[in-house]
Scaffold this motif. Structure first.
Motif, short mmCIF file in Angstrom:
data_model
loop_
_atom_site.label_atom_id
_atom_site.label_comp_id
_atom_site.label_asym_id
_atom_site.label_seq_id
_atom_site.Cartn_x
_atom_site.Cartn_y
_atom_site.Cartn_z
N CYS A 242 11.98 62.04 17.05
CA CYS A 242 12.13 61.05 15.97
C CYS A 242 13.61 60.89 15.59
CB CYS A 242 11.32 61.46 14.75
SG CYS A 242 11.57 60.31 13.38
N PRO A 243 14.17 59.71 15.76
CA PRO A 243 15.61 59.54 15.46
C PRO A 243 15.91 59.68 13.98
CG PRO A 243 14.61 57.44 16.11
CD PRO A 243 13.56 58.48 16.27
N LYS A 244 14.90 59.57 13.14
CA LYS A 244 15.11 59.69 11.69
C LYS A 244 14.74 61.08 11.18
CE LYS A 244 16.57 55.52 11.24
NZ LYS A 244 18.01 55.30 11.06
N MET B 15 0.73 49.81 17.21
CA MET B 15 1.30 50.65 16.14
C MET B 15 1.13 49.97 14.78
SD MET B 15 4.98 52.55 16.04
CE MET B 15 5.77 51.16 16.81
N ILE C 250 12.01 62.64 10.87
CA ILE C 250 10.89 62.64 9.92
C ILE C 250 10.02 63.87 10.20
CG2 ILE C 250 8.81 61.37 9.24
CD1 ILE C 250 10.44 58.79 9.80
N CYS D 279 9.24 55.77 19.23
CA CYS D 279 9.68 56.92 20.05
C CYS D 279 8.62 58.02 20.02
CB CYS D 279 11.00 57.48 19.52
SG CYS D 279 12.41 56.44 19.80
N CYS D 280 8.08 58.29 18.81
CA CYS D 280 7.10 59.37 18.69
C CYS D 280 5.82 59.05 19.46
CB CYS D 280 6.78 59.63 17.21
SG CYS D 280 6.22 58.18 16.32
N MET E 50 11.04 53.61 11.04
CA MET E 50 11.39 52.22 11.38
C MET E 50 10.45 51.69 12.47
SD MET E 50 14.91 52.92 13.44
CE MET E 50 15.06 54.33 14.53
N THR E 51 9.26 52.32 12.61
CA THR E 51 8.28 51.91 13.62
C THR E 51 8.93 51.64 14.99
OG1 THR E 51 8.35 49.65 12.73
CG2 THR E 51 6.50 51.02 12.06
N CYS E 52 9.79 52.55 15.37
CA CYS E 52 10.47 52.37 16.66
C CYS E 52 9.55 52.71 17.83
CB CYS E 52 11.73 53.23 16.72
SG CYS E 52 11.42 55.00 16.67
N ALA F 118 3.16 57.94 14.07
CA ALA F 118 3.87 57.15 13.04
C ALA F 118 2.92 56.66 11.94
CB ALA F 118 4.61 55.98 13.69
S1 SF4 Z 1 9.92 58.17 15.97
FE1 SF4 Z 1 10.18 58.45 13.77
S2 SF4 Z 1 11.06 56.53 13.07
FE2 SF4 Z 1 10.21 56.13 15.09
S3 SF4 Z 1 8.12 55.38 14.72
FE3 SF4 Z 1 8.00 57.58 15.00
S4 SF4 Z 1 8.10 58.43 12.93
FE4 SF4 Z 1 8.85 56.33 12.82
#
Ligand code: SF4
Ligand code: SF4
Ligand code: FES
Length: 250
Positions: free
Chosen positions: A222-224, A116, A226, A160-161, A156-158, A178
């Motif tokens: 996406c937890p944020k 990522m 986005i 999840c996506c 936050m480069t988590c 991301a």
């Molecule tokens: S799920 Fe959302 S916050 Fe997490 S890496 Fe993907 S775009 Fe970024």
């Protein structure tokens, strides 16, 4: 009946190439526990539910407030941040913890998300500066543009996506949602716009935007919150514009 104990079932793996195995743990319930506090309890006393001594679980965490994304793992099969996943929000049944599946395993619940970050490097997800001297106030940004930029800046480069994206896997070169969304962010920035063409070119080839199958799984997890698919639509317009420009020698 109110929960009195917390049961966990954790997928473990001792090295990147070792075979995975499962261990079960049990601990007394306390109010406001999250998944990481359960892992911390196990670290204090690494003994399985059957009373066998074991090694502490390995996992990543840093901010403990859903900002760094490093603690992301599968909780009951869903990717989420273990630092903010409250136990009381989960069904009263063994909580199943597994590492993300789209990144190589380092150990237990730790994964290597280098791919990522390589994607972010590929799209130049930064604003180039020519020094650290005071350049004065930058160009004004309208409120509507600021709002859009803020939404994308929350990534936050988590991962999840990336976890739920069917196109992002070890058989494809797809850069993933991301890093793509960060092209939208940095191309909209008044200074970042100077490198917009390079960023667009970096996603126009193999592994780029055209490999997104528009399944929209990413935006749902996406937890944020986005607006990822909105970004892909806008990037589609931008890459088509650049393609036409190049066609006519621009
Ligand atoms: S799920 Fe959302 S916050 Fe997490 S890496 Fe993907 S775009 Fe970024
Ligand atoms: S829209 Fe679908 S294919 Fe495209 S990045 Fe999101 S999950 Fe992957
Ligand atoms: S520890 Fe940073 S998001 Fe969970």
């Amino acid at each position: 009946m109110a929960r009195t104990t917390i049961e966990l079932r954790i997928k473990r793996q001792d090295t990147p190439t070792a075979a995975p195995y499962w261990e079960e743990f049990s601990m007394p319930w306390r109010a406001n526990m999250n998944v990481i506090s359960c892992l911390m309890e196990i670290r204090k006393r690494p003994v399985t539910r059957a009373g066998q001594k074991t090694t502490p679980i390995a996992w990543d965490a840093s901010c403990l407030e859903e900002v760094c994304g490093s603690c992301t793992m599968l909780v009951n099969g869903k990717p989420c941040q273990s630092c903010t996943q409250l136990v009381d929000k989960l069904p009263d049944a063994p909580i199943v913890l597994e590492p993300l599946t789209k990144f190589p395993i380092v150990r237990d619940l730790q994964v290597d998300r280098t791919r990522m970050f390589e994607g972010l490097k590929q799209v130049k997800a930064w604003i180039a500066i020519d020094g650290t001297h005071d350049l004065g106030p930058g160009p004004r940004v309208s409120e509507s543009e600021r709002e859009i930029a803020y939404a994308f800046s929350r990534c936050m480069t988590c991962g999840c996506c990336m976890e739920v994206c069917p196109q992002f896997n070890d058989r494809s070169d797809f850069i993933g949602p991301a890093p793509l969304a960060q092209v939208r962010l940095f191309n909209a920035h008044p200074t970042g716009h100077m490198n917009a063409r390079e960023r667009l070119e970096s996603i126009m080839g193999r592994g780029g935007l055209s490999e997104c199958g528009n399944a929209q799984n990413c935006v749902e997890v996406c937890p944020k919150e986005i607006p990822l698919t909105e970004a892909f639509g806008e990037l589609g317009r931008q890459t088509t514009g650049l393609w036409l420009k190049k066609l006519f020698g621009g």
